[in-house]
Design a protein around this motif. Structure first.
Motif, PDB file in Angstrom:
ATOM      1  N   VAL A  17       0.728  -1.273  -0.051  1.00 50.40           N
ATOM      2  CA  VAL A  17       0.075   0.087  -0.120  1.00 50.40           C
ATOM      3  C   VAL A  17       0.806   1.288  -0.229  1.00 50.40           C
ATOM      4  N   ALA A  18       0.276   2.371  -0.338  1.00 50.57           N
ATOM      5  CA  ALA A  18       1.009   3.814  -0.485  1.00 50.57           C
ATOM      6  C   ALA A  18       0.031   4.709  -0.255  1.00 50.57           C
ATOM      7  N   GLY A  19       0.364   5.808   0.418  1.00 50.20           N
ATOM      8  CA  GLY A  19      -0.505   6.783   0.488  1.00 50.20           C
ATOM      9  C   GLY A  19       0.298   8.080   1.376  1.00 50.20           C
ATOM     10  N   ALA A  74       4.352  11.371   2.014  1.00 46.28           N
ATOM     11  CA  ALA A  74       4.260  10.261   1.248  1.00 46.28           C
ATOM     12  C   ALA A  74       4.705   9.063   2.143  1.00 46.28           C
ATOM     13  N   VAL A  75       4.024   8.035   2.245  1.00 43.17           N
ATOM     14  CA  VAL A  75       4.301   6.654   3.027  1.00 43.17           C
ATOM     15  C   VAL A  75       4.139   5.484   2.079  1.00 43.17           C
ATOM     16  N   SER A  76       4.706   4.584   2.488  1.00 45.42           N
ATOM     17  CA  SER A  76       4.379   3.241   1.691  1.00 45.42           C
ATOM     18  C   SER A  76       4.896   2.129   2.615  1.00 45.42           C
ATOM     19  N   GLY A  77       4.295   0.937   2.406  1.00 49.10           N
ATOM     20  CA  GLY A  77       4.724  -0.158   3.161  1.00 49.10           C
ATOM     21  C   GLY A  77       3.702  -1.265   2.699  1.00 49.10           C
ATOM     22  N   GLU A 106      -3.875   5.551  -1.158  1.00 50.27           N
ATOM     23  CA  GLU A 106      -3.998   5.939  -2.795  1.00 50.27           C
ATOM     24  C   GLU A 106      -5.547   5.568  -3.191  1.00 50.27           C
ATOM     25  N   ASP A 107      -5.846   4.415  -2.785  1.00 52.59           N
ATOM     26  CA  ASP A 107      -7.208   3.957  -3.198  1.00 52.59           C
ATOM     27  C   ASP A 107      -8.351   4.651  -2.308  1.00 52.59           C
ATOM     28  N   GLY A 108      -8.161   5.633  -1.695  1.00 50.88           N
ATOM     29  CA  GLY A 108      -9.215   6.432  -1.006  1.00 50.88           C
ATOM     30  C   GLY A 108      -9.433   5.906   0.433  1.00 50.88           C
TER      31      GLY A 108
END
Length: 515
Positions: free
Chosen positions: A387-389, A401-404, A425-427
């Motif tokens: 996921v990212a967001g 920005a973060v991801s994991g 990112e998918d809301g």
């Protein structure tokens, strides 16, 4: 025998160890990068892995973290074929069996050994054959020791895997723990004739001494066994993520920052701790004294408390209560300590945990630590996804920005008015942060590997404590990892006989390289 394109046998090399935690994973990572640097298309492979540190592929498959790291070192995308069987210990003598990246079943050790293992060889062969179609060299990793005589008839992680790929074997021993010559010679003595013939070299790992003192022993070893020592690798903190839970003990030996203005960080060492590499970036941060804590006697008035992931949230929550650590966490939070929970640790921070179908334990409902306004319900079906967001609920890293990746059972719901930590990112939103920003939790494994997010959070704490702030400009995780792979490859290349290695593999060096 596994073949690649046009029925040509794929080249392979396999590292097996005299025991667990001798450094096989790190050395395989080094070889993956070295072969890549030398122009070969290379991939890692470990037939059966037992680890609580896992990695989520782009396709949402769960494999051992070591093979994910090794794939990164090769600069290829990790797939479930690189680790077709993953065992994640769940409780005493019970493990989750993950096949080709997906949950297969929870099995007792005897059922796995007696009923499942005999059916596993075709799965391993299919994975090897798919890899052989795409890659020129396979760097294979064994598990534990190939000489466990009580387990050999069901061992699919060592010599059977080497036989499937017709791979020569290098035997790795850890000199730092002592008894290196006995462990190498003893391992050879317990192999059968065909297995011994497959061993083409020794690697002595984690050497801290003077080579001239060791040299007579190496000469004796080669003369006694007829097998060459290909290298003596110095002890080094490589910065490469660990896989085996035995490596947790080495974290306690890391040099800590004991300056008067250091923030005191307690990472709770849960009995069923998983993905403990989530805390690794904290050891790189200046001005932190990071300690693993597993008892009330070890408690030292922390500024920060980290509750990591676990393979069994409810059982480990009960352990926190029994040891008195739950009360210490709650009291420290009341006194102003900052608390962060990841995955199972996030679930523990809530008000209640419901398990009506007894997915996690026999307790249908448990009370959490009560530090976040959330409620968790466990259910069948594991979520495994990258996921990212961005950070949306935290002023210390607003819009960062973060991801994991996520690996969890259960769904967590926030009470009305509770703030989410992240917007994906998918809301969808993830995690929860208290209104005073002192307690937060997330399902995002790797959250601290987002270095700017982590630095922003720590600076908020430093500011409250009246401590100097650090620059928010921090090297990215990807840059750090790339530098670690390059440095590791350089170290191993310097101390390993790569000409002999290529002879053993059966390949020459390419003219075109990636160096």
């Amino acid at each position: 025998m596994v073949t690649g394109k046009g029925s040509e046998r794929v080249k392979a090399i396999m590292l097996q160890g005299t025991s667990s935690d001798v450094g096989k994973s790190v050395l395989c990572t080094a070889l993956c990068r070295i072969f890549y640097e030398d122009g070969w298309k290379v991939a890692p492979f470990k037939s059966q892995n037992m680890a609580l540190n896992s990695y989520i592929t782009k396709a949402g498959e769960e494999i051992g973290r070591a093979q994910g790291v090794q794939a990164e070192a090769c600069r290829v995308e990790a797939t479930a074929d690189m680790n077709p069987i993953l065992l994640k210990p769940k409780k005493d003598m019970v493990a989750e069996v993950i096949v080709r990246g997906k949950h297969y079943a929870d099995m007792e050790a005897s059922a796995y050994r007696n009923d499942y293992v005999p059916t596993a060889l075709p799965i391993l062969r299919e994975s090897l054959e798919r890899l052989a179609e795409e890659y020129e060299i396979l760097v294979m990793e064994g598990a534990g020791s190939p000489a466990e005589i009580n387990l050999k008839d069901r061992d699919i992680a060592n010599m059977r895997a080497a036989q499937l790929a017709d791979a020569p074997v290098l035997l790795v021993a850890d000199i730092d723990r002592g008894g290196v010559f006995a462990s190498l010679v003893g391992t050879l003595a317990l192999l059968d004739e065909e297995e011994r013939a497959r061993v083409k070299g020794f690697i002595i790992n984690k050497f801290r001494g003077k080579f001239s003192i060791l040299k007579p022993g190496l000469d004796w070893l080669e003369e006694h066994t007829g097998i060459p020592v290909l290298g003596v690798i110095p002890y080094a903190d490589t910065g490469i993520e660990a896989e085996d839970s035995l490596a947790l003990s080495s974290l306690q030996l890391k040099k800590q920052d004991e300056q008067p203005d250091s923030l005191q960080v307690h990472v709770i060492r849960l009995p069923r701790i998983s993905n403990f590499t989530d805390a690794d970036p904290l050891y790189d941060e200046p001005g932190l004294n990071v300690r693993l804590v597993a008892s009330a006697a070890e408690w030292k008035n922390p500024d920060i408390i980290i509750i990591p992931g676990t393979k069994n949230t409810i059982d480990d929550l009960e352990w926190l209560e029994q040891t008195g650590l739950a009360a210490l966490i709650q009291e420290s939070a009341r006194r102003g300590a900052y608390v962060a929970g990841i995955c199972g640790g996030y679930q523990m921070l809530g008000q209640t945990l419901h398990d009506p179908d007894k997915v996690e334990s026999d307790r249908e409902e448990s009370r959490g630590l009560g530090l976040l306004a959330i409620h968790t319900a466990f259910q069948e079906g594991k979520r495994t996804i990258r996921v990212a967001g961005k950070a949306s609920g935290a002023d210390f890293a607003k819009n960062e920005a973060v991801s994991g990746y996520e690996i969890h059972l259960g769904r967590t719901e926030r009470e009305e008015g509770a703030l989410p930590l992240l917007t994906l990112e998918d809301g969808h939103t993830d995690g929860t942060i208290s209104h005073d920003a002192k307690v937060w939790g997330t399902y995002l494994h790797g959250i601290f590997h987002n270095r700017s997010f982590t630095r922003g959070w720590l600076n908020q704490i430093r500011s409250e404590r009246g401590l100097p702030l650090l620059s928010i400009q921090v090297e990215s995780e990807s840059a750090r990892r790339e530098a670690s792979y390059a440095a590791l490859a350089s170290l191993v290349r310097e101390h390993l006989d790569m000409d002999r290695m290529y002879e053993i593999v059966g390949l020459g060096k390419k003219q075109e390289t990636h160096r």
